[in-house]
Design a protein around this motif. Sequence first.
Motif, PDB file in Angstrom:
ATOM      1  N   HIS A 145       0.835  -1.204   0.000  1.00 60.82           N
ATOM      2  CA  HIS A 145       0.000   0.000   0.000  1.00 60.82           C
ATOM      3  C   HIS A 145       0.867   1.251   0.000  1.00 60.82           C
ATOM      4  CE1 HIS A 145       0.850   1.004   4.228  1.00 60.82           C
ATOM      5  NE2 HIS A 145       0.854  -0.311   4.402  1.00 60.82           N
ATOM      6  N   THR A 146       0.256   2.353  -0.376  1.00 58.15           N
ATOM      7  CA  THR A 146       0.867   3.668  -0.288  1.00 58.15           C
ATOM      8  C   THR A 146      -0.125   4.562   0.437  1.00 58.15           C
ATOM      9  OG1 THR A 146       2.051   3.337  -2.366  1.00 58.15           O
ATOM     10  CG2 THR A 146       1.824   5.607  -1.599  1.00 58.15           C
ATOM     11  N   ASP A 147       0.258   5.017   1.604  1.00 59.99           N
ATOM     12  CA  ASP A 147      -0.599   5.852   2.442  1.00 59.99           C
ATOM     13  C   ASP A 147      -1.967   5.207   2.671  1.00 59.99           C
ATOM     14  OD1 ASP A 147       1.397   7.781   2.601  1.00 59.99           O
ATOM     15  OD2 ASP A 147       0.697   8.774   0.774  1.00 59.99           O
ATOM     16  N   GLY A 148      -1.984   3.890   2.901  1.00 56.33           N
ATOM     17  CA  GLY A 148      -3.222   3.180   3.191  1.00 56.33           C
ATOM     18  C   GLY A 148      -4.020   2.752   1.970  1.00 56.33           C
ATOM     19  N   ILE A 149      -3.618   3.152   0.780  1.00 54.99           N
ATOM     20  CA  ILE A 149      -4.330   2.779  -0.448  1.00 54.99           C
ATOM     21  C   ILE A 149      -3.628   1.560  -1.042  1.00 54.99           C
ATOM     22  CG2 ILE A 149      -5.027   3.524  -2.748  1.00 54.99           C
ATOM     23  CD1 ILE A 149      -4.892   6.424  -1.655  1.00 54.99           C
ATOM     24  N   PRO A 150      -4.340   0.423  -1.183  1.00 58.51           N
ATOM     25  CA  PRO A 150      -3.697  -0.777  -1.741  1.00 58.51           C
ATOM     26  C   PRO A 150      -3.222  -0.554  -3.169  1.00 58.51           C
ATOM     27  CG  PRO A 150      -5.841  -1.294  -0.799  1.00 58.51           C
ATOM     28  CD  PRO A 150      -5.711   0.188  -0.799  1.00 58.51           C
ATOM     29  N   LEU A 151      -2.055  -1.122  -3.472  1.00 61.68           N
ATOM     30  CA  LEU A 151      -1.487  -1.018  -4.813  1.00 61.68           C
ATOM     31  C   LEU A 151      -1.943  -2.207  -5.664  1.00 61.68           C
ATOM     32  CD1 LEU A 151       2.187  -0.084  -3.899  1.00 61.68           C
ATOM     33  CD2 LEU A 151       0.399   1.442  -4.712  1.00 61.68           C
ATOM     34  N   PRO A 152      -2.082  -2.020  -6.979  1.00 61.87           N
ATOM     35  CA  PRO A 152      -2.450  -3.155  -7.828  1.00 61.87           C
ATOM     36  C   PRO A 152      -1.293  -4.137  -8.006  1.00 61.87           C
ATOM     37  CG  PRO A 152      -2.097  -1.193  -9.155  1.00 61.87           C
ATOM     38  CD  PRO A 152      -2.013  -0.774  -7.713  1.00 61.87           C
ATOM     39  N   ASP A 153      -0.081  -3.696  -7.748  1.00 58.11           N
ATOM     40  CA  ASP A 153       1.127  -4.508  -7.881  1.00 58.11           C
ATOM     41  C   ASP A 153       1.831  -4.504  -6.525  1.00 58.11           C
ATOM     42  OD1 ASP A 153       2.888  -6.100  -9.225  1.00 58.11           O
ATOM     43  OD2 ASP A 153       3.757  -4.515 -10.458  1.00 58.11           O
ATOM     44  N   VAL A 154       2.988  -5.123  -6.440  1.00 57.41           N
ATOM     45  CA  VAL A 154       3.773  -5.074  -5.212  1.00 57.41           C
ATOM     46  C   VAL A 154       5.020  -4.232  -5.450  1.00 57.41           C
ATOM     47  CG1 VAL A 154       2.948  -7.288  -4.323  1.00 57.41           C
ATOM     48  CG2 VAL A 154       4.975  -7.229  -5.748  1.00 57.41           C
ATOM     49  N   HIS A 155       5.628  -3.770  -4.372  1.00 58.99           N
ATOM     50  CA  HIS A 155       6.858  -2.994  -4.488  1.00 58.99           C
ATOM     51  C   HIS A 155       7.984  -3.869  -5.033  1.00 58.99           C
ATOM     52  CE1 HIS A 155       4.826  -0.407  -1.391  1.00 58.99           C
ATOM     53  NE2 HIS A 155       5.242   0.490  -2.272  1.00 58.99           N
ATOM     54  N   ALA A 156       8.927  -3.267  -5.722  1.00 58.14           N
ATOM     55  CA  ALA A 156      10.054  -3.997  -6.310  1.00 58.14           C
ATOM     56  C   ALA A 156      10.899  -4.685  -5.241  1.00 58.14           C
ATOM     57  CB  ALA A 156      10.919  -3.050  -7.134  1.00 58.14           C
ATOM     58  N   ARG A 157      10.993  -4.060  -4.081  1.00 63.28           N
ATOM     59  CA  ARG A 157      11.775  -4.653  -2.999  1.00 63.28           C
ATOM     60  C   ARG A 157      11.134  -5.945  -2.492  1.00 63.28           C
ATOM     61  NH1 ARG A 157      12.947  -0.130   1.273  1.00 63.28           N
ATOM     62  NH2 ARG A 157      14.040  -1.847   2.246  1.00 63.28           N
ATOM     63  N   ARG A 158       9.814  -6.050  -2.617  1.00 61.29           N
ATOM     64  CA  ARG A 158       9.140  -7.283  -2.195  1.00 61.29           C
ATOM     65  C   ARG A 158       9.470  -8.426  -3.152  1.00 61.29           C
ATOM     66  NH1 ARG A 158       2.966  -7.313  -0.012  1.00 61.29           N
ATOM     67  NH2 ARG A 158       3.121  -9.215   1.207  1.00 61.29           N
ATOM     68  N   TYR A 159       9.586  -8.124  -4.444  1.00 65.05           N
ATOM     69  CA  TYR A 159      10.028  -9.138  -5.406  1.00 65.05           C
ATOM     70  C   TYR A 159      11.417  -9.651  -5.030  1.00 65.05           C
ATOM     71  CZ  TYR A 159       6.323  -8.290  -8.853  1.00 65.05           C
ATOM     72  OH  TYR A 159       5.121  -8.182  -9.501  1.00 65.05           O
ATOM     73  N   LEU A 160      12.309  -8.717  -4.712  1.00 62.88           N
ATOM     74  CA  LEU A 160      13.667  -9.108  -4.338  1.00 62.88           C
ATOM     75  C   LEU A 160      13.665  -9.971  -3.088  1.00 62.88           C
ATOM     76  CD1 LEU A 160      15.538  -5.738  -4.993  1.00 62.88           C
ATOM     77  CD2 LEU A 160      15.596  -7.812  -6.388  1.00 62.88           C
ATOM     78  N   GLU A 161      12.848  -9.614  -2.125  1.00 62.48           N
ATOM     79  CA  GLU A 161      12.746 -10.384  -0.887  1.00 62.48           C
ATOM     80  C   GLU A 161      12.236 -11.803  -1.171  1.00 62.48           C
ATOM     81  OE1 GLU A 161      13.105 -10.808   3.276  1.00 62.48           O
ATOM     82  OE2 GLU A 161      13.632  -9.067   2.057  1.00 62.48           O
ATOM     83  N   ALA A 162      11.233 -11.924  -2.031  1.00 65.12           N
ATOM     84  CA  ALA A 162      10.704 -13.237  -2.388  1.00 65.12           C
ATOM     85  C   ALA A 162      11.734 -14.067  -3.140  1.00 65.12           C
ATOM     86  CB  ALA A 162       9.435 -13.083  -3.217  1.00 65.12           C
ATOM     87  N   GLU A 163      12.481 -13.439  -4.040  1.00 59.95           N
ATOM     88  CA  GLU A 163      13.524 -14.149  -4.782  1.00 59.95           C
ATOM     89  C   GLU A 163      14.620 -14.644  -3.842  1.00 59.95           C
ATOM     90  OE1 GLU A 163      13.931 -14.837  -8.067  1.00 59.95           O
ATOM     91  OE2 GLU A 163      12.100 -13.868  -8.771  1.00 59.95           O
ATOM     92  N   GLU A 164      14.998 -13.834  -2.851  1.00 60.61           N
ATOM     93  CA  GLU A 164      16.021 -14.248  -1.892  1.00 60.61           C
ATOM     94  C   GLU A 164      15.535 -15.410  -1.042  1.00 60.61           C
ATOM     95  OE1 GLU A 164      17.216 -10.869   0.385  1.00 60.61           O
ATOM     96  OE2 GLU A 164      18.051  -9.841  -1.358  1.00 60.61           O
ATOM     97  N   MET A 165      14.258 -15.385  -0.680  1.00 61.52           N
ATOM     98  CA  MET A 165      13.705 -16.480   0.130  1.00 61.52           C
ATOM     99  C   MET A 165      13.663 -17.783  -0.662  1.00 61.52           C
ATOM    100  SD  MET A 165      10.632 -14.605   2.191  1.00 61.52           S
ATOM    101  CE  MET A 165       9.930 -16.157   2.677  1.00 61.52           C
ATOM    102  N   ALA A 166      13.422 -17.686  -1.980  1.00 57.91           N
ATOM    103  CA  ALA A 166      13.336 -18.876  -2.823  1.00 57.91           C
ATOM    104  C   ALA A 166      14.703 -19.469  -3.127  1.00 57.91           C
ATOM    105  CB  ALA A 166      12.620 -18.541  -4.128  1.00 57.91           C
ATOM    106  N   ALA A 167      15.725 -18.659  -3.038  1.00 48.21           N
ATOM    107  CA  ALA A 167      17.075 -19.144  -3.406  1.00 48.21           C
ATOM    108  C   ALA A 167      17.692 -19.988  -2.314  1.00 48.21           C
ATOM    109  CB  ALA A 167      17.983 -17.969  -3.681  1.00 48.21           C
TER     110      ALA A 167
END
Length: 101
Positions: free
Chosen positions: A79-101
Amino acid sequence: MNRRHTAPMPTELRHFMRAGQHPSRSVACPHCGAHEHKPCRVPSSGRTLAATHPARRTTWAETTACCPHCQVDPGTPCHTDGIPLPDVHARRYLEAEEMAA
């Protein structure tokens, strides 16, 4: 006849044993309706795709990783200021990729 009985492989190991597949295939695709561990396909023709749809990667990142940018838990949309985003932040992709590795 001698039958071999083997124990089912745990889900955690199965994800790591699937070589060459993106970890986002562990969730169902919201775009084309492909089931878990099945390839994405073109909805109009049924042709299978080599890569996964961006919506599937977004769903995977949202369900598996915490977002370091907006500090939300897995399963909660970014979210940004409480408004949900249609996508996720780029840093969340990186976090998910690190967890999968």
